[in-house]
Design a protein around this motif. Sequence first.
Motif, short mmCIF file in Angstrom:
data_model
loop_
_atom_site.label_atom_id
_atom_site.label_comp_id
_atom_site.label_asym_id
_atom_site.label_seq_id
_atom_site.Cartn_x
_atom_site.Cartn_y
_atom_site.Cartn_z
N GLY A 19 0.77 -1.23 0.00
CA GLY A 19 0.00 0.00 0.00
C GLY A 19 0.81 1.28 0.00
O GLY A 19 0.24 2.36 -0.04
N SER A 20 2.15 1.19 0.03
CA SER A 20 2.90 2.45 0.09
C SER A 20 4.16 2.46 -0.79
O SER A 20 4.54 3.49 -1.32
CB SER A 20 3.29 2.76 1.53
OG SER A 20 4.13 1.76 2.02
N VAL A 21 4.82 1.30 -0.95
CA VAL A 21 6.06 1.28 -1.74
C VAL A 21 5.72 1.29 -3.23
O VAL A 21 5.19 0.32 -3.76
CB VAL A 21 6.91 0.03 -1.43
CG1 VAL A 21 8.21 0.07 -2.21
CG2 VAL A 21 7.16 -0.07 0.06
N GLU A 22 6.03 2.41 -3.89
CA GLU A 22 5.75 2.48 -5.32
C GLU A 22 6.91 1.89 -6.10
O GLU A 22 7.86 2.60 -6.45
CB GLU A 22 5.52 3.93 -5.74
CG GLU A 22 4.18 4.48 -5.29
CD GLU A 22 3.94 5.87 -5.88
OE1 GLU A 22 4.82 6.74 -5.72
OE2 GLU A 22 2.90 6.06 -6.51
N ALA A 23 6.87 0.58 -6.33
CA ALA A 23 7.97 -0.08 -7.02
C ALA A 23 8.01 0.34 -8.49
O ALA A 23 9.08 0.53 -9.05
CB ALA A 23 7.84 -1.59 -6.90
N LEU A 24 6.85 0.49 -9.09
CA LEU A 24 6.77 0.97 -10.48
C LEU A 24 5.66 1.98 -10.58
O LEU A 24 4.60 1.82 -9.98
CB LEU A 24 6.48 -0.19 -11.44
CG LEU A 24 7.57 -1.24 -11.64
CD1 LEU A 24 7.05 -2.37 -12.52
CD2 LEU A 24 8.82 -0.63 -12.25
N LYS A 25 5.92 3.06 -11.34
CA LYS A 25 4.86 4.04 -11.52
C LYS A 25 4.80 4.44 -12.99
O LYS A 25 5.80 4.87 -13.55
CB LYS A 25 5.11 5.27 -10.66
CG LYS A 25 3.95 6.25 -10.68
CD LYS A 25 4.06 7.20 -9.49
CE LYS A 25 2.98 8.26 -9.57
NZ LYS A 25 1.62 7.71 -9.44
N ALA A 207 14.70 4.91 -13.39
CA ALA A 207 15.00 5.68 -12.19
C ALA A 207 14.17 5.12 -11.04
O ALA A 207 13.14 4.47 -11.26
CB ALA A 207 14.65 7.15 -12.42
N ALA A 208 14.64 5.40 -9.81
CA ALA A 208 14.00 4.79 -8.65
C ALA A 208 13.09 5.76 -7.91
O ALA A 208 13.17 6.97 -8.09
CB ALA A 208 15.06 4.26 -7.69
N ARG A 209 12.26 5.18 -7.06
CA ARG A 209 11.42 5.93 -6.12
C ARG A 209 10.63 7.05 -6.76
O ARG A 209 10.98 8.20 -6.59
CB ARG A 209 12.26 6.47 -4.98
CG ARG A 209 12.09 5.63 -3.73
CD ARG A 209 13.25 5.79 -2.81
NE ARG A 209 14.32 4.90 -3.17
CZ ARG A 209 14.46 3.67 -2.67
NH1 ARG A 209 13.64 3.23 -1.78
NH2 ARG A 209 15.44 2.91 -3.02
N PRO A 210 9.61 6.86 -7.45
CA PRO A 210 9.08 5.55 -7.83
C PRO A 210 9.79 5.02 -9.07
O PRO A 210 10.33 5.81 -9.84
CB PRO A 210 7.62 5.88 -8.15
CG PRO A 210 7.65 7.27 -8.68
CD PRO A 210 8.76 7.97 -7.93
#
Lengths: 259, 283
Positions: A19-25, A207-210
Amino acid sequence: MGQRDELLQMSNVDKVFNGSVEALKDLNLTVNQGDFISLLGPSGCGKSTALRLIAGLMRQTSGQIIWNGGLNEGDLGVVFQEPTLMPWATVEQNVWLPHRLRGKSMDDVRGDIMWALKMVGLENFQKSYPRELSGGMKMRVSIARALVTQPRLILMDEPFAALDEITRHKLNNDLLMLRDKLKCTVIFVTHSVFESVFLSDRIVVMAARPGRVSAEVTVDAPYPRTEEFRTSADYADLCRKASDALHGAMNQHGERASA
Amino acid sequence: MSVSDMQPPVVDLEEQQFARAKRRESIAKWALPAIMLALAIYSWDRIVVWNDIPHYILPRPGLVMQTLTADWAMLSDALWVTLKITLMALGVAVVGGVGLAVLFTQSRYFEMAFYPFAVILQVTPVVAIAPLIFIYVDNRLAGLLLCAWIVAFFPILSNTTLGLNSTDHNLRDLYKIYGATRWQRLRYLQLPTALPYFLGGLRIAGGLSLIGAVVAEYVAGTGGIGSGLAFRILEAGYRLNIPRMFAALLLIAVTGVVIFTLASLLSHALLHKWHESAIKREN
Ligand SMILES: Nc1ncnc2c1ncn2[C@@H]1O[C@H](COP(=O)(O)OP(=O)(O)OP(=O)(O)O)[C@@H](O)[C@H]1O
Ligand SMILES: [Mg+2]
């Protein structure tokens, strides 16, 4: 090279963990028949997550993954960072696995197994156990297992990261040769700029996060690529280009983190 | 080929020392226990002789062997009975332990529901349960079997459950990608993964089923025809026939050693081709 047929389309794919870690956006990626795509990016940017979604090991939170012609049995081959062999089974039994799980007996598919082992140069090691093989040879068995169903798409998640440089170069060369023979499509995750430039025709920088696509670098050097390509000026230029793109992706991440 | 190529391979000093140490160790591995055992028996004999200990308190080893041959008819019958119960209990423990472990891994809820019972059975000393069992179970053999099984099955259950759950996560993913059924996953992935764990449990359970069989017979206590080694020990004790007690004890100990050795051999036979535990490395 001509226009290639579309194999797989990922559009607006999100994956959220817990519910919170946006692994892919909002990941968008089109994979064409015959592409060799490298996913390049910092640790935690969702490369493995993208592969797992394509492999159907989990479902995206939203967005779509569409296979042209649908996903059929034997369409996928997978190679992980570890060889992931069954230690109690011989080399040929390990390569048999994808067929075996579809109910085919060893006798029915012996030809396929021998073909796959020949492809990776291990035709004389059918009866060996994994522990008798070197790290590079185990990886070859793993690749043979991925090839044995003649899949449309091969997913490789940092397959050579744990090997020494010499073995890695050798396997890079052999992988390109295989791909040339089989005309298969490959998505290859790596941390190495050099490896991605040497192997692929498209580098997708993430790129990371997300986790998201930050840039795409087209490697327009012709195949077959040999050891000479590794020392050429073209190669150096392309590596610089990919490296810049990667740093760009990491800085985007840095700005966000400090903001 | 030049002459220098024909020279014998160079063996440096360290290699020589290493080879010698290895040879010495391989001899000592068998010789040392044998010598120590012989020494222990000899000193037992000397202690009895020097101190004039009467044979109804501590018999000489020779007398134990004499009794063993003299009473062989009775003792071998008893050995057979104990052995039968031990092996049957072990067999049921293997089937029950592995069967339950498989059920546990097929359903988390099943495991949650029934694991506590397995633990309760395991932690309650069998001597405490046995009298009850012999009240409720009329058939003496069935009662003995039940006692021995209670002691023996837990290591197999817990080891096998652990093994079935220890599959490599990448292999699990691979099986999923290739559309493996539950049954295929169990058969081709989980059971082979669990094999070394199971064999470890089997070695423990083999010894425990013997202990269970002996303890149960002590509790059951009734004698006559068809009684095992434990009852023969009790009986010989009442009659102060100490040499026979020792002879029966010797048979029990040898049985335990044989069971353990067989389990170890089985383990080696099944694992030596691929498992780390069975691979001998240099150094
Ligand atoms: N099953 C999961 N549950 C929760 N969070 C997860 C899970 N899998 C991945 N993540 C998180 O998602 C993000 C992306 O993970 P992923 O493994 O895809 O990264 P990666 O790019 O493959 O990294 P690396 O290069 O280190 O392998 C990470 O922040 C990770 O912690
Ligand atoms: Mg990863």
